[in-house]
Design an enzyme around this catalytic site. Structure first.
Site, PDB file in Angstrom:
ATOM      1  N   ASP A 267       0.861  -1.178   0.000  1.00  0.00           N
ATOM      2  CA  ASP A 267       0.000   0.000   0.000  1.00  0.00           C
ATOM      3  C   ASP A 267       0.898   1.228   0.000  1.00  0.00           C
ATOM      4  O   ASP A 267       1.856   1.311   0.784  1.00  0.00           O
ATOM      5  CB  ASP A 267      -0.880  -0.003   1.250  1.00  0.00           C
TER       6      ASP A 267
ATOM      7  N   ASP B 135      -3.046   4.803  -2.591  1.00  0.00           N
ATOM      8  CA  ASP B 135      -4.090   5.402  -1.751  1.00  0.00           C
ATOM      9  C   ASP B 135      -4.413   6.826  -2.193  1.00  0.00           C
ATOM     10  O   ASP B 135      -3.516   7.608  -2.520  1.00  0.00           O
ATOM     11  CB  ASP B 135      -3.608   5.409  -0.295  1.00  0.00           C
TER      12      ASP B 135
ATOM     13  N   GLU C  53      -6.805   3.671  -5.673  1.00  0.00           N
ATOM     14  CA  GLU C  53      -8.031   4.010  -4.945  1.00  0.00           C
ATOM     15  C   GLU C  53      -8.469   5.402  -5.376  1.00  0.00           C
ATOM     16  O   GLU C  53      -7.703   6.360  -5.276  1.00  0.00           O
ATOM     17  CB  GLU C  53      -7.804   3.985  -3.444  1.00  0.00           C
TER      18      GLU C  53
END
Length: 574
Positions: free
Chosen positions: A107, A207, A261
């Site tokens: 991530d 993210d 995302e």
């Protein structure tokens, strides 16, 4: 494992054929008894992941962080947080995954850092070259530069006494936004991406990508929008060029998987990124289908009970408008060259409680698994979905950890919209991110076998009945169902690459679709409701259907005109 069927016509990519398992390290498995999950704890469970049959682990942030947002506030991109272990522990996890043929995706937060990051400290001091690493604005301490609201609640600006200026933070005040217009920032982030890829990882989940570019001048937002200012900090004017630059200079040199995302993103916008040839984005997490299930950035409510608890309140289809859900999913299947197939993650409630029902927990859990693992795109399983974990109940503000939920509740209290937590308890228990963050339920031992100490967040009270240990030997368990479905997807190329066609779009209980490849056709029929469902004429030949999977013992050999049990899920080879 049965070998995958072959079809040379498909555009094969490993990340298309992968099944991804998302791990939220803080809640997965604690190896040292401090109540917080860690890297060694994940290593202890790698055999479990291998037995489940997943191909990729997506690891939520384990970087050095003060943990204002459980690791999404990164203090050092090249270090591991002491909470989770050491670089040696991380390397051990990478190696044991790779030894089993499981890839590792990290991530990566591109939009912001922690306010304790060295870049922010230097920017605060206006050191040479660092002054514009973040979005700073002059102004009086009691008058923010514009009216933008944080996604976590309250103003999107905080006044910094040391510099004597305001800085922008779209999330927590300890998460200042990076200024991507500054060339040095882009070079820094490209270096971070390359540093991790050189250490053998297999890709990134990126993210808050949609918020990296802001409208020039940072003008006031429309006060009627929620959050205010979103039209100026979502999909800004330079976002596509930032992504294209990152891809051209770094990502394109590696065989790496990327998924971005993108909150506040339409299907058409997502298609612009996924279908483009030069930005390096393979998939987008886009949330329209979750909005049908009650996941939304807007916390409007009338009586404190907004949102469904999943127990069939207001609808026979697990609390959702099934025809609308089918419409949204079908639009994504048609418009996106490749989709990220998911219903849950660390930011949304448990999928059984949101899209299924606690009353038929096992069967609705396997129905949801059937949907995830038979759609066109890369499926993502969030930890605990494979055993049917459910939402818990939060009875006070003190019981919550999630800064997004806490921030929004505190803002409602401060603004006088509500007078007590009880007035907003319904919406909190429908939408809080903490539902997904309760400890993974491994056994009926204290704290669900997650830790030998006191867990950072209490385990769901249903863990004695809902856990891996109970389900491991059960042939009809949720876990067994997921294993069978994973094996099925890995056997049949048509479930990965085949075309998708929706059947009976207006049916309020049945979700049926066919997946068609050059040599195979698979029919999926789901009774997405808590009542028996009559399957209509599906306009496909089903008289010679071969039943590949069913989550109920009396599944019909021919689904057309048959009746499916509540939350019955069937998969047929035609």
């Amino acid at each position: 494992m049965t070998p995958r069927t072959a079809d040379a016509a498909f555009d094969r990519q490993w990340w298309k054929e992968a099944i991804v398992y998302q791990i939220y390290p803080r809640s997965f498995n604690d190896s040292d008894g401090d109540g917080i999950g860690d890297l060694r704890g994940i290593v202890e469970k790698v055999d479990y992941l291998d037995d489940l049959g997943v191909d990729v682990v997506w690891l939520c942030p384990v970087y050095d962080s003060p943990m204002a947002d459980n690791g999404y506030d990164i203090r050092d991109f090249r270090s591991i947080a002491d909470t989770y272990g050491s670089v040696d522990d991380w390397e051990r996890l990478r190696d044991v995954l790779h030894e089993r043929g499981i890839r590792l995706v990290m991530d990566l937060v591109l939009n912001h850092t922690s306010d304790e990051h060295e870049w922010f400290r230097r920017s605060r001091r206006e050191e040479d070259g660092y002054a514009d690493y973040y979005h700073w604005r002059e102004g009086e301490p009691d008058e923010p530069p514009n009216n933008w609201e944080s996604i976590f609640g309250g103003p999107a600006w905080s006044y910094d006494e040391a510099r004597g200026e305001w800085y922008l933070h779209l999330f927590d005040e300890k998460q200042p936004d990076l200024n991507w217009r500054t060339p040095a920032v882009r070079e820094e982030m490209k270096a971070v991406v390359e540093w991790w890829l050189e250490r053998g990882i297999d890709g990134f989940r990126m993210d808050a990508v949609s918020h990296m570019s802001k409208t020039d001048g940072l003008p006031d937002g429309d006060p009627s929008n929620s959050p205010v200012g979103a039209e100026h900090y979502s999909h800004g004017p330079r976002l596509e060029s930032y992504l294209a630059e990152l891809n051209a200079d770094v990502l394109s040199a590696y065989d790496a998987m990327t998924v971005a995302e993108m909150g506040m993103t339409t299907v058409d916008q997502a298609a612009d990124y996924v279908n483009a040839a030069d930005n390096g984005i393979h998939m987008v997490f886009q949330f329209d289908h979750l909005d049908v299930g009650g996941h939304t950035e807007d916390w409007e409510f009338d009586d404190g009970t907004d949102g469904s608890d999943g127990d069939d309140a207001g609808s026979d289809a697990g609390g959702i408008d099934l025809p609308e859900f089918k419409r949204v999913v079908t639009e994504k299947q048609r418009e996106l060259d490749w989709d990220a197939i998911f219903l849950g993650n660390h930011d949304v409630p448990r999928i059984v409680s949101q899209f299924g029902t606690n009353s038929y927990r096992e069967r609705s859990a396997t129905l949801l698994g059937t949907f995830l693992l038979t759609m066109r795109g890369t499926p993502y399983i969030y930890q605990g979905e494979e055993i049917g974990m459910t939402n818990t109940e939060f009875e006070s503000l003190d019981a919550l950890d999630d800064p997004k939920t806490v921030g929004r509740v505190e803002a409602l209290l401060e603004d006088g919209v509500v007078d007590s937590f009880e007035e907003v308890a319904g919406v909190v228990n429908a939408r809080s991110r903490d539902h997904a963050r309760t400890p993974m339920q491994w056994s009926d031992d204290p704290h669900a076998g997650f830790t030998g100490g006191e867990p950072w967040l209490p385990a769901n009270e249903n863990y004695p009945a809902v856990n891996v240990g109970v389900q491991r030997s059960g042939e009809e368990s949720v876990l067994a169902g997921y294993r069978r479905l994973i094996d099925l997807r890995q056997r049949f190329d048509v479930l990965v690459y085949g075309d998708y066609e929706l059947l009976a779009p207006d049916h309020e209980q049945v979700y049926a679709y066919v997946r068609t490849g050059n040599a195979e056709t698979v029919l999926v029929v789901l009774n997405w409701s808590a009542s028996p469902a009559h399957v209509p004429d599906l306009d496909v030949a089903t008289d010679d259907a071969d039943l590949l999977f069913a989550n109920a013992a009396d599944a019909p050999a021919d689904p057309s005109g048959a009746t499916l049990q509540p939350y019955g899920a069937t998969v047929y080879l035609l």
